[in-house]
Motif scaffolding. Structure first.
Motif, PDB file in Angstrom:
ATOM      1  N   ASP A 349       0.833  -1.204   0.000  1.00 30.66           N
ATOM      2  CA  ASP A 349       0.000   0.000   0.000  1.00 30.66           C
ATOM      3  C   ASP A 349       0.869   1.256   0.000  1.00 30.66           C
ATOM      4  O   ASP A 349       0.771   2.105   0.894  1.00 30.66           O
ATOM      5  CB  ASP A 349      -0.925  -0.011   1.230  1.00 30.66           C
ATOM      6  N   HIS A 350       1.731   1.361  -0.983  1.00 24.70           N
ATOM      7  CA  HIS A 350       2.709   2.446  -0.975  1.00 24.70           C
ATOM      8  C   HIS A 350       2.951   2.957  -2.399  1.00 24.70           C
ATOM      9  O   HIS A 350       4.058   2.888  -2.930  1.00 24.70           O
ATOM     10  CB  HIS A 350       4.016   1.948  -0.350  1.00 24.70           C
ATOM     11  N   LEU A 351       1.888   3.471  -3.010  1.00 24.05           N
ATOM     12  CA  LEU A 351       1.985   4.019  -4.355  1.00 24.05           C
ATOM     13  C   LEU A 351       2.205   5.526  -4.237  1.00 24.05           C
ATOM     14  O   LEU A 351       1.324   6.262  -3.795  1.00 24.05           O
ATOM     15  CB  LEU A 351       0.701   3.727  -5.145  1.00 24.05           C
ATOM     16  N   LEU A 352       3.390   5.968  -4.605  1.00 27.73           N
ATOM     17  CA  LEU A 352       3.740   7.374  -4.447  1.00 27.73           C
ATOM     18  C   LEU A 352       2.814   8.266  -5.269  1.00 27.73           C
ATOM     19  O   LEU A 352       2.364   7.901  -6.357  1.00 27.73           O
ATOM     20  CB  LEU A 352       5.191   7.609  -4.869  1.00 27.73           C
ATOM     21  N   ASN A 361       8.963  14.974  -1.175  1.00 29.72           N
ATOM     22  CA  ASN A 361       7.796  14.335  -0.584  1.00 29.72           C
ATOM     23  C   ASN A 361       8.125  12.999   0.067  1.00 29.72           C
ATOM     24  O   ASN A 361       7.238  12.182   0.305  1.00 29.72           O
ATOM     25  CB  ASN A 361       6.707  14.141  -1.644  1.00 29.72           C
ATOM     26  N   ILE A 362       9.407  12.776   0.345  1.00 32.23           N
ATOM     27  CA  ILE A 362       9.858  11.530   0.958  1.00 32.23           C
ATOM     28  C   ILE A 362      10.869  11.853   2.043  1.00 32.23           C
ATOM     29  O   ILE A 362      11.711  12.739   1.878  1.00 32.23           O
ATOM     30  CB  ILE A 362      10.499  10.589  -0.084  1.00 32.23           C
ATOM     31  N   TYR A 363      10.794  11.147   3.164  1.00 35.24           N
ATOM     32  CA  TYR A 363      11.762  11.327   4.241  1.00 35.24           C
ATOM     33  C   TYR A 363      12.200   9.949   4.739  1.00 35.24           C
ATOM     34  O   TYR A 363      11.370   9.083   5.007  1.00 35.24           O
ATOM     35  CB  TYR A 363      11.157  12.142   5.395  1.00 35.24           C
ATOM     36  N   ASP A 367      17.773   6.513  11.431  1.00 36.68           N
ATOM     37  CA  ASP A 367      18.050   5.098  11.693  1.00 36.68           C
ATOM     38  C   ASP A 367      17.842   4.221  10.465  1.00 36.68           C
ATOM     39  O   ASP A 367      18.110   3.027  10.494  1.00 36.68           O
ATOM     40  CB  ASP A 367      17.151   4.576  12.822  1.00 36.68           C
ATOM     41  N   GLN A 368      17.348   4.819   9.405  1.00 38.88           N
ATOM     42  CA  GLN A 368      17.103   4.139   8.133  1.00 38.88           C
ATOM     43  C   GLN A 368      16.140   2.961   8.284  1.00 38.88           C
ATOM     44  O   GLN A 368      16.217   1.982   7.551  1.00 38.88           O
ATOM     45  CB  GLN A 368      18.422   3.655   7.520  1.00 38.88           C
ATOM     46  N   ASP A 369      15.216   3.081   9.226  1.00 41.59           N
ATOM     47  CA  ASP A 369      14.239   2.012   9.414  1.00 41.59           C
ATOM     48  C   ASP A 369      12.860   2.386   8.885  1.00 41.59           C
ATOM     49  O   ASP A 369      12.034   1.501   8.636  1.00 41.59           O
ATOM     50  CB  ASP A 369      14.142   1.628  10.887  1.00 41.59           C
ATOM     51  N   LEU A 370      12.585   3.680   8.716  1.00 35.12           N
ATOM     52  CA  LEU A 370      11.264   4.123   8.285  1.00 35.12           C
ATOM     53  C   LEU A 370      11.359   5.030   7.070  1.00 35.12           C
ATOM     54  O   LEU A 370      12.310   5.799   6.937  1.00 35.12           O
ATOM     55  CB  LEU A 370      10.545   4.878   9.407  1.00 35.12           C
ATOM     56  N   ILE A 371      10.364   4.940   6.205  1.00 35.22           N
ATOM     57  CA  ILE A 371      10.209   5.855   5.088  1.00 35.22           C
ATOM     58  C   ILE A 371       8.845   6.517   5.224  1.00 35.22           C
ATOM     59  O   ILE A 371       7.833   5.839   5.446  1.00 35.22           O
ATOM     60  CB  ILE A 371      10.360   5.149   3.722  1.00 35.22           C
ATOM     61  N   ILE A 372       8.825   7.832   5.167  1.00 35.94           N
ATOM     62  CA  ILE A 372       7.588   8.609   5.253  1.00 35.94           C
ATOM     63  C   ILE A 372       7.352   9.238   3.896  1.00 35.94           C
ATOM     64  O   ILE A 372       8.200   9.976   3.391  1.00 35.94           O
ATOM     65  CB  ILE A 372       7.694   9.684   6.353  1.00 35.94           C
ATOM     66  N   SER A 373       6.213   8.950   3.298  1.00 39.45           N
ATOM     67  CA  SER A 373       5.974   9.342   1.915  1.00 39.45           C
ATOM     68  C   SER A 373       4.570   9.897   1.728  1.00 39.45           C
ATOM     69  O   SER A 373       3.645   9.551   2.467  1.00 39.45           O
ATOM     70  CB  SER A 373       6.151   8.140   0.973  1.00 39.45           C
ATOM     71  N   TYR A 374       4.450  10.727   0.716  1.00 40.11           N
ATOM     72  CA  TYR A 374       3.132  11.211   0.290  1.00 40.11           C
ATOM     73  C   TYR A 374       2.645  10.282  -0.807  1.00 40.11           C
ATOM     74  O   TYR A 374       3.251  10.177  -1.872  1.00 40.11           O
ATOM     75  CB  TYR A 374       3.235  12.650  -0.211  1.00 40.11           C
ATOM     76  N   CYS A 375       1.545   9.589  -0.537  1.00 35.47           N
ATOM     77  CA  CYS A 375       1.061   8.526  -1.419  1.00 35.47           C
ATOM     78  C   CYS A 375      -0.367   8.789  -1.868  1.00 35.47           C
ATOM     79  O   CYS A 375      -1.071   9.645  -1.328  1.00 35.47           O
ATOM     80  CB  CYS A 375       1.117   7.178  -0.695  1.00 35.47           C
ATOM     81  N   LYS A 376      -0.778   8.003  -2.836  1.00 33.40           N
ATOM     82  CA  LYS A 376      -2.180   8.013  -3.236  1.00 33.40           C
ATOM     83  C   LYS A 376      -3.011   7.379  -2.139  1.00 33.40           C
ATOM     84  O   LYS A 376      -2.573   6.446  -1.469  1.00 33.40           O
ATOM     85  CB  LYS A 376      -2.374   7.252  -4.549  1.00 33.40           C
ATOM     86  N   ALA A 377      -4.227   7.901  -1.965  1.00 29.89           N
ATOM     87  CA  ALA A 377      -5.110   7.368  -0.926  1.00 29.89           C
ATOM     88  C   ALA A 377      -5.493   5.937  -1.262  1.00 29.89           C
ATOM     89  O   ALA A 377      -5.535   5.529  -2.423  1.00 29.89           O
ATOM     90  CB  ALA A 377      -6.349   8.239  -0.792  1.00 29.89           C
ATOM     91  N   GLY A 386     -11.941  15.604  -2.736  1.00 33.19           N
ATOM     92  CA  GLY A 386     -11.021  16.723  -2.752  1.00 33.19           C
ATOM     93  C   GLY A 386      -9.655  16.390  -3.312  1.00 33.19           C
ATOM     94  O   GLY A 386      -8.717  17.159  -3.139  1.00 33.19           O
ATOM     95  N   ASN A 387      -9.519  15.231  -3.977  1.00 32.21           N
ATOM     96  CA  ASN A 387      -8.239  14.850  -4.563  1.00 32.21           C
ATOM     97  C   ASN A 387      -7.141  14.773  -3.497  1.00 32.21           C
ATOM     98  O   ASN A 387      -5.992  15.134  -3.740  1.00 32.21           O
ATOM     99  CB  ASN A 387      -7.838  15.852  -5.656  1.00 32.21           C
ATOM    100  N   ALA A 388      -7.497  14.325  -2.304  1.00 32.64           N
ATOM    101  CA  ALA A 388      -6.536  14.269  -1.202  1.00 32.64           C
ATOM    102  C   ALA A 388      -5.754  12.968  -1.230  1.00 32.64           C
ATOM    103  O   ALA A 388      -6.315  11.888  -1.440  1.00 32.64           O
ATOM    104  CB  ALA A 388      -7.265  14.409   0.130  1.00 32.64           C
ATOM    105  N   GLY A 389      -4.440  13.067  -0.996  1.00 33.07           N
ATOM    106  CA  GLY A 389      -3.615  11.887  -0.843  1.00 33.07           C
ATOM    107  C   GLY A 389      -3.505  11.527   0.623  1.00 33.07           C
ATOM    108  O   GLY A 389      -4.304  11.982   1.457  1.00 33.07           O
ATOM    109  N   SER A 390      -2.528  10.730   0.979  1.00 37.27           N
ATOM    110  CA  SER A 390      -2.317  10.358   2.380  1.00 37.27           C
ATOM    111  C   SER A 390      -0.827  10.230   2.644  1.00 37.27           C
ATOM    112  O   SER A 390      -0.036  10.012   1.725  1.00 37.27           O
ATOM    113  CB  SER A 390      -3.037   9.047   2.719  1.00 37.27           C
ATOM    114  N   ILE A 391      -0.456  10.395   3.908  1.00 38.92           N
ATOM    115  CA  ILE A 391       0.933  10.277   4.328  1.00 38.92           C
ATOM    116  C   ILE A 391       1.122   8.889   4.923  1.00 38.92           C
ATOM    117  O   ILE A 391       0.433   8.519   5.871  1.00 38.92           O
ATOM    118  CB  ILE A 391       1.293  11.362   5.354  1.00 38.92           C
TER     119      ILE A 391
END
Length: 471
Positions: A349-352, A361-363, A367-377, A386-391
């Motif tokens: 469930d990680h479609l950018l 839009n990526i962090y 610790d290189q254990d987590l990726i935080i991304s702006y993805c499609k809902a 409202g064309n909103a994505g999700s983090i």
């Protein structure tokens, strides 16, 4: 890992090196990953603890604050006309409870998380267009890279300003850096946080110089017109020379003193372009058009090949030095590979959201254990709302999604300003009332940053607004 490069035109672009003029490059994707590739590496926690702790840290994230980078009244009447426009947020950096937001126009604003007010703009002259930000943790300062209208936006100028001066609303108390360097196209400046170095290239005399990031003293220079590219890894630099018909000459240098550690050649297929050459410690990744990926061990010259059907040329890399892995980005998808050419992780469930692998839009956590991304809902209904994505917050080693911030669970906290309240324009520094709903705040996010000390996510959107997500 790459350094920070951008072009020095009035408009910023994504990239890690700061170039002296915006011009397309056939291998531009090699240096695309801004903000992610120069963070200090620390030891990883136990994977089970990382998953549990990650879920707890992010599961109650809510929209708590909104800042606005746009305020035409806050600028000098002599300011360039495009600095007065409302434009999207291109880059966010946080340091010492201060959030810095750089807009596409070249305006950079500093906001206090303690007072929830704008402190100041960092543009210290009316014709200054800021192109990039870099937080130098070695001396607790912010480095801005700018171009100026008086110079026809042709040369990069760097300035270092102590965070404490910015906190006091004195952005003009900084001092210029690298004044001896002429950074015009194709010159650049690159900040290497891992090794604590700065690399500059003056195209005028074809000289690369390496400076100490702690005190900005020059350490050594490299003068060779045959050098086509330089890649930086922990402790070393890879010099890639102009290719001959059947090979490419390479040198590995010590990043500390510039001494040559190894000189060798890598054979190439004739008449086929090189998709990329990347250095990862002792591993060299080479990919030519329509050919297999080659993984060369520079210590013993052993070569491992990965089928071109299994490994297609990605649009960007992130090397995970702590885990001896690397991420690839292609067609909105992220994958994790090892240096045997094996796929380690595919993300659930990680479609950018952005097809161009927008690094802003990526962090990646330190610790290189987590990726935080702006993805499609994840749901079609929410996608239409409202064309909103999700983090999405995902574990890099397992590919599992630990938490999401979307229109249904990011509801503002009850003690936050009403989302229907209007922005108070009576004071140029009071821009903290929310005018956006959660769904609106999740629309068209153009920049994302995670403050690991405060456990807060900051996002910027196309309207120049910065939103704070916290638990």
């Amino acid at each position: 890992m790459e350094g920070r490069r951008k072009s020095a035109s009035p408009r910023p672009c994504s990239g890690r090196r700061v170039f002296a003029k915006k011009r397309p490059r056939p291998d531009a994707y090699v240096n695309t990953f801004n903000k992610l590739l120069r963070r200090e590496i620390s030891s990883n926690p136990h994977p089970a603890y990382s998953v549990s702790n990650g879920h707890e840290k992010f599961r109650n994230m809510r929209l708590v604050m909104e800042y606005d980078t746009h305020d035409p009244k806050g600028h000098s009447p002599e300011a360039l006309h495009f600095l007065m426009r409302r434009t999207k947020v291109m880059e966010i950096v946080a340091a010492r409870d201060i959030v810095f937001a750089l807009a596409h126009s070249g305006v950079c604003a500093a906001f206090s998380r303690e007072t929830n007010k704008r402190i100041c703009f960092l543009n210290v002259s009316p014709d200054e267009v800021i192109r990039s930000l870099f937080y130098n943790k070695n001396n607790d300062s912010l480095i801005t890279v700018s171009v100026y209208g008086s110079d026809n936006f042709s040369s990069l100028k760097c300035r270092s300003t102590k965070i404490e001066y910015i906190r006091r609303a004195k952005p003009d108390a900084g001092f210029p850096l690298f004044e001896s360097e002429t950074l015009k196209w194709p010159g650049f400046v690159e900040f290497d946080d891992v090794n604590g170095k700065v690399l500059t290239y003056s195209a005028q005399d074809s000289i690369y110089k390496v400076f100490d990031l702690k005190n900005y003293n020059m350490l050594y220079s490299i003068s060779d017109r045959r050098v086509n590219e330089i890649k930086i890894s922990p402790g070393i630099m890879l010099l890639i020379f102009e290719r001959d018909s059947g090979h490419v000459p390479l040198k590995i240098l010590s990043i500390e003193d510039g001494k040559v550690l190894k000189t060798f050649k890598h054979l190439l297929h004739r008449n086929k372009k090189v998709d990329f050459i990347e250095q990862f410690n002792e591993k060299l990744l080479v990919k030519q058009e329509h050919e297999n990926l080659q993984i060369l061990d520079v210590r013993n010259a052993e070569i491992m090949e990965v089928s071109r059907t299994a490994f297609m040329t990605p649009s960007a890399f992130i090397f995970l030095y702590e885990n001896q892995l690397f991420l690839t980005f292609k067609d909105r998808n992220v994958a994790v590979w090892n240096f045997r050419g094996e796929l380690v992780t595919s993300f659930d469930d990680h479609l950018l959201w952005h097809p161009d692998c927008n690094t802003n839009n990526i962090y990646i956590t330190s610790d290189q254990d987590l990726i935080i991304s702006y993805c499609k809902a994840e749901s079609e209904d929410q996608w239409m709302e409202g064309n909103a994505g999700s983090i999405h917050i995902s574990n890099i080693l397992t590919g599992k999604c630990l938490a999401k911030i979307n229109a249904s669970n990011g509801t503002p906290k009850v003690d936050c300003p009403s989302s229907s309240s209007k922005v108070d324009r009576s004071s140029s520094s009071s821009i903290s009332h929310m005018t956006s709903t959660v769904a609106q705040a999740l629309e068209d996010i153009t920049a994302l940053f995670y403050d690991e000390d405060r456990n807060e996510i900051y996002t910027g959107n196309k309207n120049g607004l910065v939103h704070v997500w916290s638990n």
